[in-house]
Design a protein around this motif. Sequence first.
Motif, PDB file in Angstrom:
ATOM      1  N   LEU A  56       0.858  -1.184   0.000  1.00  0.00           N
ATOM      2  CA  LEU A  56       0.000   0.000   0.000  1.00  0.00           C
ATOM      3  C   LEU A  56       0.892   1.231   0.000  1.00  0.00           C
ATOM      4  O   LEU A  56       1.968   1.205   0.606  1.00  0.00           O
ATOM      5  CB  LEU A  56      -0.841   0.068   1.277  1.00  0.00           C
ATOM      6  N   PRO A  57       0.423   2.308  -0.620  1.00  0.00           N
ATOM      7  CA  PRO A  57       1.185   3.552  -0.484  1.00  0.00           C
ATOM      8  C   PRO A  57       1.222   3.978   0.982  1.00  0.00           C
ATOM      9  O   PRO A  57       0.255   3.786   1.726  1.00  0.00           O
ATOM     10  CB  PRO A  57       0.383   4.564  -1.312  1.00  0.00           C
ATOM     11  N   THR A  58       2.326   4.526   1.416  1.00  0.00           N
ATOM     12  CA  THR A  58       2.507   4.921   2.810  1.00  0.00           C
ATOM     13  C   THR A  58       1.388   5.838   3.294  1.00  0.00           C
ATOM     14  O   THR A  58       0.913   5.692   4.420  1.00  0.00           O
ATOM     15  CB  THR A  58       3.875   5.612   2.995  1.00  0.00           C
ATOM     16  N   ASP A  59       0.942   6.740   2.425  1.00  0.00           N
ATOM     17  CA  ASP A  59      -0.089   7.691   2.851  1.00  0.00           C
ATOM     18  C   ASP A  59      -1.473   7.057   3.001  1.00  0.00           C
ATOM     19  O   ASP A  59      -2.394   7.681   3.501  1.00  0.00           O
ATOM     20  CB  ASP A  59      -0.152   8.887   1.900  1.00  0.00           C
ATOM     21  N   VAL A  64      -6.382   2.766   5.913  1.00  0.00           N
ATOM     22  CA  VAL A  64      -6.760   1.362   5.741  1.00  0.00           C
ATOM     23  C   VAL A  64      -6.809   0.659   7.094  1.00  0.00           C
ATOM     24  O   VAL A  64      -7.722  -0.127   7.363  1.00  0.00           O
ATOM     25  CB  VAL A  64      -5.793   0.657   4.766  1.00  0.00           C
ATOM     26  N   THR A  65      -5.852   0.938   7.956  1.00  0.00           N
ATOM     27  CA  THR A  65      -5.856   0.361   9.298  1.00  0.00           C
ATOM     28  C   THR A  65      -7.123   0.772  10.040  1.00  0.00           C
ATOM     29  O   THR A  65      -7.760  -0.053  10.703  1.00  0.00           O
ATOM     30  CB  THR A  65      -4.604   0.814  10.078  1.00  0.00           C
ATOM     31  N   ILE A  87       0.755  -9.638  16.830  1.00  0.00           N
ATOM     32  CA  ILE A  87       2.171  -9.919  17.038  1.00  0.00           C
ATOM     33  C   ILE A  87       2.960  -9.219  15.921  1.00  0.00           C
ATOM     34  O   ILE A  87       2.805  -9.557  14.748  1.00  0.00           O
ATOM     35  CB  ILE A  87       2.462 -11.430  17.028  1.00  0.00           C
ATOM     36  N   VAL A  88       3.756  -8.252  16.317  1.00  0.00           N
ATOM     37  CA  VAL A  88       4.556  -7.475  15.366  1.00  0.00           C
ATOM     38  C   VAL A  88       5.935  -7.232  15.961  1.00  0.00           C
ATOM     39  O   VAL A  88       6.089  -7.166  17.180  1.00  0.00           O
ATOM     40  CB  VAL A  88       3.893  -6.112  15.038  1.00  0.00           C
ATOM     41  N   ASP A  89       6.916  -7.069  15.080  1.00  0.00           N
ATOM     42  CA  ASP A  89       8.252  -6.772  15.588  1.00  0.00           C
ATOM     43  C   ASP A  89       8.933  -5.626  14.846  1.00  0.00           C
ATOM     44  O   ASP A  89      10.115  -5.372  15.056  1.00  0.00           O
ATOM     45  CB  ASP A  89       9.143  -8.017  15.589  1.00  0.00           C
ATOM     46  N   SER A  90       8.187  -4.922  14.013  1.00  0.00           N
ATOM     47  CA  SER A  90       8.765  -3.757  13.342  1.00  0.00           C
ATOM     48  C   SER A  90       8.062  -2.494  13.824  1.00  0.00           C
ATOM     49  O   SER A  90       6.895  -2.525  14.229  1.00  0.00           O
ATOM     50  CB  SER A  90       8.625  -3.869  11.819  1.00  0.00           C
ATOM     51  N   GLU A  91       8.774  -1.406  13.800  1.00  0.00           N
ATOM     52  CA  GLU A  91       8.216  -0.134  14.257  1.00  0.00           C
ATOM     53  C   GLU A  91       7.006   0.266  13.419  1.00  0.00           C
ATOM     54  O   GLU A  91       5.999   0.735  13.949  1.00  0.00           O
ATOM     55  CB  GLU A  91       9.292   0.954  14.193  1.00  0.00           C
ATOM     56  N   GLU A  92       7.089   0.069  12.099  1.00  0.00           N
ATOM     57  CA  GLU A  92       5.990   0.426  11.203  1.00  0.00           C
ATOM     58  C   GLU A  92       4.715  -0.344  11.567  1.00  0.00           C
ATOM     59  O   GLU A  92       3.636   0.240  11.721  1.00  0.00           O
ATOM     60  CB  GLU A  92       6.368   0.127   9.751  1.00  0.00           C
TER      61      GLU A  92
END
Length: 127
Positions: A56-59, A64-65, A87-92
């Motif tokens: 997805l485009p960053t913007d 979407v979330t 469960i996530v392990d990245s900052e994004e």
Amino acid sequence: MAYITHWEDRGIYWRYTGMLTLDEMHRANDELIRDPRFDDITYQISDFLEVEGIDLPTDKMESVTKQLACLDLAAAKTNPHVKAVIIVDSEEFHTLAEIYAEIVNKSPWQVYITDTMQDARRWIAEK
């Protein structure tokens, strides 16, 4: 991207891999809500540890979330007893999970964000 759905005794576990797409997120959510077992689950685990990125485009990621969170707000009216673990392990992904949690926590659902399956299972068992 691909995802695997595993129905467990009182819940559902999704493992996402590769590039995350909006279509597959919607498909997984639709499969859950349309399944008669949804009425009886007490938890859902969404495991994003093997996701490489979001297609997805960053913007668009935040909007979407928020859309996905609103779908779960509606689902909470059908089954208000769900504990949702991300469960996530990245900052994004953690930032997006926090946006989701902020919205969904306005419903009876409880949302927990962690970076390990062990912690996810512990939290579900304690609640």
